[in-house]
Design a protein around this motif. Structure first.
Motif, mmCIF file in Angstrom:
data_model
loop_
_atom_site.group_PDB
_atom_site.id
_atom_site.type_symbol
_atom_site.label_atom_id
_atom_site.label_comp_id
_atom_site.label_asym_id
_atom_site.label_seq_id
_atom_site.Cartn_x
_atom_site.Cartn_y
_atom_site.Cartn_z
ATOM 1 N N HIS A 35 0.798 -1.333 0.069
ATOM 2 C CA HIS A 35 -0.163 0.250 -0.337
ATOM 3 C C HIS A 35 0.919 1.198 0.370
ATOM 4 C CE1 HIS A 35 -3.719 1.498 2.026
ATOM 5 N NE2 HIS A 35 -3.602 2.476 0.744
ATOM 6 N N THR B 7 -8.437 1.717 9.592
ATOM 7 C CA THR B 7 -8.412 2.732 10.961
ATOM 8 C C THR B 7 -8.007 4.112 10.637
ATOM 9 O OG1 THR B 7 -7.732 0.480 12.135
ATOM 10 C CG2 THR B 7 -6.791 2.420 13.049
ATOM 11 N N SER C 283 -7.278 -2.185 2.357
ATOM 12 C CA SER C 283 -6.183 -2.599 2.745
ATOM 13 C C SER C 283 -6.799 -3.476 4.080
ATOM 14 C CB SER C 283 -4.708 -2.110 3.640
ATOM 15 O OG SER C 283 -4.212 -2.139 2.700
ATOM 16 N N THR D 90 -0.628 -8.059 -1.544
ATOM 17 C CA THR D 90 0.508 -8.232 -2.027
ATOM 18 C C THR D 90 0.514 -8.780 -3.089
ATOM 19 O OG1 THR D 90 1.065 -7.993 0.497
ATOM 20 C CG2 THR D 90 2.429 -8.721 -1.180
ATOM 21 N N MET E 85 -3.003 -3.769 -7.149
ATOM 22 C CA MET E 85 -5.060 -3.691 -6.697
ATOM 23 C C MET E 85 -5.360 -4.674 -7.997
ATOM 24 S SD MET E 85 -4.836 -1.864 -4.121
ATOM 25 C CE MET E 85 -2.858 -2.818 -2.736
ATOM 26 N N LYS F 44 -7.116 -9.632 10.433
ATOM 27 C CA LYS F 44 -6.425 -8.348 9.659
ATOM 28 C C LYS F 44 -6.648 -6.752 11.099
ATOM 29 C CE LYS F 44 -4.852 -6.989 5.486
ATOM 30 N NZ LYS F 44 -4.141 -5.982 4.847
ATOM 31 N N THR F 45 -5.390 -6.530 11.215
ATOM 32 C CA THR F 45 -5.796 -5.303 11.845
ATOM 33 C C THR F 45 -5.091 -3.934 12.187
ATOM 34 O OG1 THR F 45 -5.131 -4.930 14.551
ATOM 35 C CG2 THR F 45 -3.532 -6.622 13.659
ATOM 36 N N TYR G 85 -2.722 -4.460 8.884
ATOM 37 C CA TYR G 85 -1.931 -5.172 9.175
ATOM 38 C C TYR G 85 -2.030 -7.466 8.336
ATOM 39 C CZ TYR G 85 2.175 -2.284 9.933
ATOM 40 O OH TYR G 85 2.952 -0.633 9.581
ATOM 41 N N ARG H 69 -8.908 -6.711 16.250
ATOM 42 C CA ARG H 69 -8.170 -7.147 17.141
ATOM 43 C C ARG H 69 -7.435 -8.834 17.774
ATOM 44 N NH1 ARG H 69 -6.828 -3.960 21.817
ATOM 45 N NH2 ARG H 69 -8.471 -1.761 21.315
ATOM 46 N N LYS I 285 6.122 -8.493 22.325
ATOM 47 C CA LYS I 285 6.479 -7.089 21.786
ATOM 48 C C LYS I 285 8.472 -6.955 21.090
ATOM 49 C CE LYS I 285 4.147 -3.140 23.259
ATOM 50 N NZ LYS I 285 3.740 -2.655 24.114
ATOM 51 N N VAL J 81 4.632 -5.138 16.573
ATOM 52 C CA VAL J 81 3.766 -4.513 17.891
ATOM 53 C C VAL J 81 2.492 -5.204 17.530
ATOM 54 C CG1 VAL J 81 3.798 -2.161 16.396
ATOM 55 C CG2 VAL J 81 3.151 -2.692 19.506
ATOM 56 N N SER K 60 -3.604 -8.270 21.978
ATOM 57 C CA SER K 60 -4.537 -6.801 22.287
ATOM 58 C C SER K 60 -5.579 -7.551 23.464
ATOM 59 C CB SER K 60 -4.578 -5.968 21.556
ATOM 60 O OG SER K 60 -5.466 -5.666 21.312
HETATM 61 C C1 MLC Z 1 -0.297 -0.915 17.707
HETATM 62 N N1 MLC Z 1 -1.040 -1.164 18.709
HETATM 63 C C2 MLC Z 1 -2.029 -1.853 18.919
HETATM 64 C C3 MLC Z 1 -1.792 -2.345 16.649
HETATM 65 N N2 MLC Z 1 -0.956 -1.607 16.728
HETATM 66 N N3 MLC Z 1 -2.946 -2.562 19.310
HETATM 67 C C4 MLC Z 1 -3.602 -3.341 18.660
HETATM 68 N N4 MLC Z 1 -4.059 -3.730 17.489
HETATM 69 C C5 MLC Z 1 -2.966 -3.533 16.438
HETATM 70 N N5 MLC Z 1 -3.443 -3.433 15.585
HETATM 71 C C6 MLC Z 1 -0.901 -0.072 19.565
HETATM 72 C C7 MLC Z 1 0.153 -0.478 19.904
HETATM 73 O O1 MLC Z 1 1.076 -1.784 21.385
HETATM 74 C C8 MLC Z 1 0.415 0.440 21.693
HETATM 75 O O2 MLC Z 1 0.214 0.872 21.460
HETATM 76 C C9 MLC Z 1 -0.280 2.258 20.429
HETATM 77 O O3 MLC Z 1 -0.952 0.916 19.556
HETATM 78 C C10 MLC Z 1 0.230 2.524 19.386
HETATM 79 O O4 MLC Z 1 0.715 2.250 18.638
HETATM 80 P P1 MLC Z 1 1.410 2.441 17.051
HETATM 81 O O5 MLC Z 1 2.874 1.925 16.468
HETATM 82 O O6 MLC Z 1 2.003 3.671 17.922
HETATM 83 O O7 MLC Z 1 0.369 2.442 16.093
HETATM 84 P P2 MLC Z 1 -0.180 3.291 15.565
HETATM 85 O O8 MLC Z 1 1.406 4.172 14.552
HETATM 86 O O9 MLC Z 1 -0.784 4.637 15.390
HETATM 87 O O10 MLC Z 1 -0.620 2.498 14.109
HETATM 88 C C11 MLC Z 1 -2.004 2.150 13.743
HETATM 89 C C12 MLC Z 1 -2.204 2.622 12.318
HETATM 90 C C13 MLC Z 1 -0.962 1.393 11.755
HETATM 91 C C14 MLC Z 1 -3.336 2.221 11.705
HETATM 92 C C15 MLC Z 1 -1.244 3.695 12.176
HETATM 93 O O11 MLC Z 1 -1.016 0.462 12.030
HETATM 94 C C16 MLC Z 1 -0.616 1.345 9.908
HETATM 95 O O12 MLC Z 1 0.426 2.294 9.703
HETATM 96 N N6 MLC Z 1 -1.935 1.101 9.482
HETATM 97 C C17 MLC Z 1 -1.227 0.452 8.411
HETATM 98 C C18 MLC Z 1 -0.211 -0.495 8.153
HETATM 99 C C19 MLC Z 1 -0.346 -1.124 6.269
HETATM 100 O O13 MLC Z 1 -0.182 -0.269 5.735
HETATM 101 N N7 MLC Z 1 -1.280 -1.779 5.519
HETATM 102 C C20 MLC Z 1 -1.037 -2.780 3.965
HETATM 103 C C21 MLC Z 1 -1.042 -3.970 4.093
HETATM 104 S S1 MLC Z 1 -0.879 -4.344 2.221
HETATM 105 P P3 MLC Z 1 1.551 0.137 23.805
HETATM 106 O O14 MLC Z 1 -0.334 0.118 24.258
HETATM 107 O O15 MLC Z 1 1.667 -1.020 23.177
HETATM 108 O O16 MLC Z 1 2.038 1.339 23.924
HETATM 109 C C22 MLC Z 1 -2.379 -4.356 1.938
HETATM 110 C C23 MLC Z 1 -2.780 -4.731 0.787
HETATM 111 C C24 MLC Z 1 -3.736 -3.461 0.571
HETATM 112 O O17 MLC Z 1 -3.310 -4.599 2.623
HETATM 113 O O18 MLC Z 1 -4.577 -3.896 0.090
HETATM 114 O O19 MLC Z 1 -3.643 -2.706 0.192
#
Ligand code: MLC
Ligand code: AMP
Length: 502
Positions: free
Chosen positions: A202, A246, A280, A306, A310, A404-405, A408, A441, A464, A469, A474
């Motif tokens: 993505h 998200t 995603s 992946t 698309m 899928k969370t 990811y 989750r 972790k 992560v 969770s």
């Molecule tokens: C992080 N945390 C989670 C979590 N991820 N808790 C539950 N479930 C999850 N999935 C927790 C962390 O442990 C931390 O808590 C707190 O949330 C903040 O962590 P962080 O790492 O700062 O999270 P954040 O940056 O806010 O992440 C959220 C996000 C990220 C949405 C920005 O998940 C992200 O960038 N997602 C995009 C993924 C992506 O690009 N997928 C594409 C795949 S390709 P604590 O308690 O530990 O401090 C694909 C093909 C297609 O799918 O069709 O595109």
């Protein structure tokens, strides 16, 4: 300037043509296409070390979002190498796995990641080259890289326990990019606000490479923060935004926290953008509707993977139907098949199969998995959909073990095998549980071996250090046994029901 599909191997071959236009905007400042062209030539020379061609040697990249990352990617491709992007927030065992599995003998690292790169490279028997040092090399002659050569390996979780490396060729990537450039009408005038991680398709293909292919600007933020993204939208320069559901949920929450005057400003800035895309993971209709209410933007939802790039998309012009992922993108063929592999009758649910030039070459080093992934030339996605009025609606996945969370993909089996390494865990079962913020989750039921009480906080802290992560559960329940059937097999729907009743 070359035309789409005329045998150009990569975005790199197009860089020189855009010369003075701005390619990358990041914390380090602005970089023109000409500067990117010159810098990637230096990186290529440093990688070649006087040789003629990397001949598909794998080179890992550990760099934060910004121009160093792009210099590294383009430099590897110019030198004839295969890029293996690593995740900057992954713990060491995850990084080591990718280095070992891909056989990358070199890690290109930016200044911020040089320390972690050295640690992990040392353990995996690889070398580290910093971008600063690579950029000081004198340019040499690039090899001719034909488009059928391997270009990229992205690691993705599946139904097997460890992630698999998805290999795409230059031609696959060019097909994935040109399909989107055509469908969403990218131009040189576009400026995308890029907030996605750079170890997945993505962020790499849809956001970064489509921009570079088109001569557009890519404004790379170092990670996502809702307040920071709204500030950039308020600057009014971005024309495009792409994110997972998200992220839209977080942006809505941030908007709700604003004063009426702040809300008005955010609304009018977002309204001025050309296109906002979600993908995603399934976009909840409530999120689509709320986003439209507060920004006037109807999100364009699309579906991809992946392995295929698309596949399906709502239209740029025309009706974007809530809950639907639209129809096949240019150059993509899609069909729905039943368990017997035959196309389903009209209106019946079936597994999505995809074919076309964007579909990946192979899983790295896994010929059996590659073969099992295809049926008569069609890639089997494992996603189930129905076709309604020519548009696909995703119903779910065939496997309960894929979660899928936050966009990811996580393998329940991989998390289970990691949890079983914990001294206090004797049995466990991992499932995805529906969640408003994360889509799903990661939830674990564990049976503890000792008397000690394993808390969620302690488990997360331990987890972790081994797992990304987003793979660490969770939600946690400690029980005396797992729900099993008479044959002793764990019943995942019953495990999920335990959380849903909480
Ligand atoms: C992080 N945390 C989670 C979590 N991820 N808790 C539950 N479930 C999850 N999935 C927790 C962390 O442990 C931390 O808590 C707190 O949330 C903040 O962590 P962080 O790492 O700062 O999270 P954040 O940056 O806010 O992440 C959220 C996000 C990220 C949405 C920005 O998940 C992200 O960038 N997602 C995009 C993924 C992506 O690009 N997928 C594409 C795949 S390709 P604590 O308690 O530990 O401090 C694909 C093909 C297609 O799918 O069709 O595109
Ligand atoms: P990945 O393996 O990380 O590339 O994730 C690909 C998977 O994400 C697909 O197989 C789908 O399950 C899911 N996915 C992508 N886009 C959508 C969407 N718009 N709606 C529902 N699921 C999606």
């Amino acid at each position: 300037m070359a035309q789409d599909g005329d045998g150009m191997t990569l975005a790199t071959a197009r860089l020189a043509g855009y010369a003075d236009r701005t390619a990358i905007v990041c914390g380090a400042g602005q970089t023109t296409y000409g500067q990117l062209d010159a810098a990637s030539a230096r990186v290529a020379a440093a990688l070649l070390e006087g040789g003629a061609d990397l001949e598909e040697a794998r080179v890992a990249v550990l760099a934060r979002p910004g121009r160093d990352y792009v210099d590294a990617l383009m430099g590897i491709w110019r030198a004839g190498g295969v890029a293996v992007p690593l995740c900057v927030s992954h713990p060491r065992p995850e990084l080591e796995y990718v280095l070992n599995d891909s056989g990358a003998a070199l890690v290109l690292a930016d200044r911020a990641m040089a320390g972690p790169a050295l640690e992990v490279a040392d353990a995996a028997g690889a070398r580290v080259l910093t971008l600063a040092s690579a950029l000081s090399a004198a340019p040499s002659r690039d090899p001719d890289v034909c488009e059928d050569r391997r270009a990229l390996i992205l690691y993705t979780s599946g139904t097997t326990s460890r992630p698999k490396g998805v290999v795409t060729t230059h031609a696959n990537i060019a097909a994935q990019v040109t399909s989107l450039v055509q469908a969403w009408e990218w131009t040189e005038e576009d400026r995308i606000l890029h907030v996605l991680p750079l170890h997945h398709i993505h962020g790499i293909v849809n956001a970064l490479l489509c921009a570079l292919w088109s001569g557009a600007s890519c404004d790379m933020m170092d990670g996502f923060g809702a307040g920071a993204v709204w500030s950039r939208i308020l600057e009014g320069e971005a024309t495009l935004f792409m994110a997972v559901p998200t992220i839209y949920t977080r942006l809505i929450a941030e908007w709700e926290r604003g004063s009426p005057a702040e809300q008005d400003a955010m609304t009018s800035a977002a309204r001025g953008m050309r296109l906002m895309v979600s993908g995603s993971a399934a976009l909840p209709v409530s999120t689509l509707e709320r986003w439209e209410e507060i920004t006037g933007q109807r999100l364009l939802e699309r579906y991809g993977m992946t392995e295929i790039g698309m596949g399906l998309s709502n239209p740029l012009h025309g009706e974007r139907v809530a809950g639907s992922v639209g129809s096949p993108l240019p150059s993509v063929q899609a069909r729905l098949v039943g368990e017997d592999g035959d196309p389903v009758s009209d209106g019946a649910p079936g597994e999505i199969e995809v074919a076309g030039p964007g579909v990946f070459r192979e899983y790295w080093g896994k010929p059996d998995a590659t073969e099992a992934g295809f049926r008569e030339g069609w890639f089997r996605t494992g996603d189930v959909a129905i076709l309604e009025d020519g548009r696909y609606r995703i119903l779910g996945r065939q496997s309960v073990d894929i979660i899928k969370t936050g966009g990811y993909k996580v393998s329940a089996l991989e998390v289970e095998s990691a949890l079983l390494q914990h001294d206090e865990i004797s049995e466990c079962a991992v499932v995805g549980v529906a969640d408003e913020e994360w889509g799903e989750r990661v939830a674990a039921v564990i049976v503890t071996a000792a008397e000690g009480e394993l808390t969620l906080a302690a488990l997360r802290e331990w987890g972790k250090t081994r797992l990304a992560v987003y793979k660490v559960p969770s939600l946690l329940r400690v029980q005396e046994g797992l729900p099993r059937n008479v044959m002793g097999k764990v019943q995942k729907p019953a495990v999920r029901a335990l959380f849903e009743s909480d």
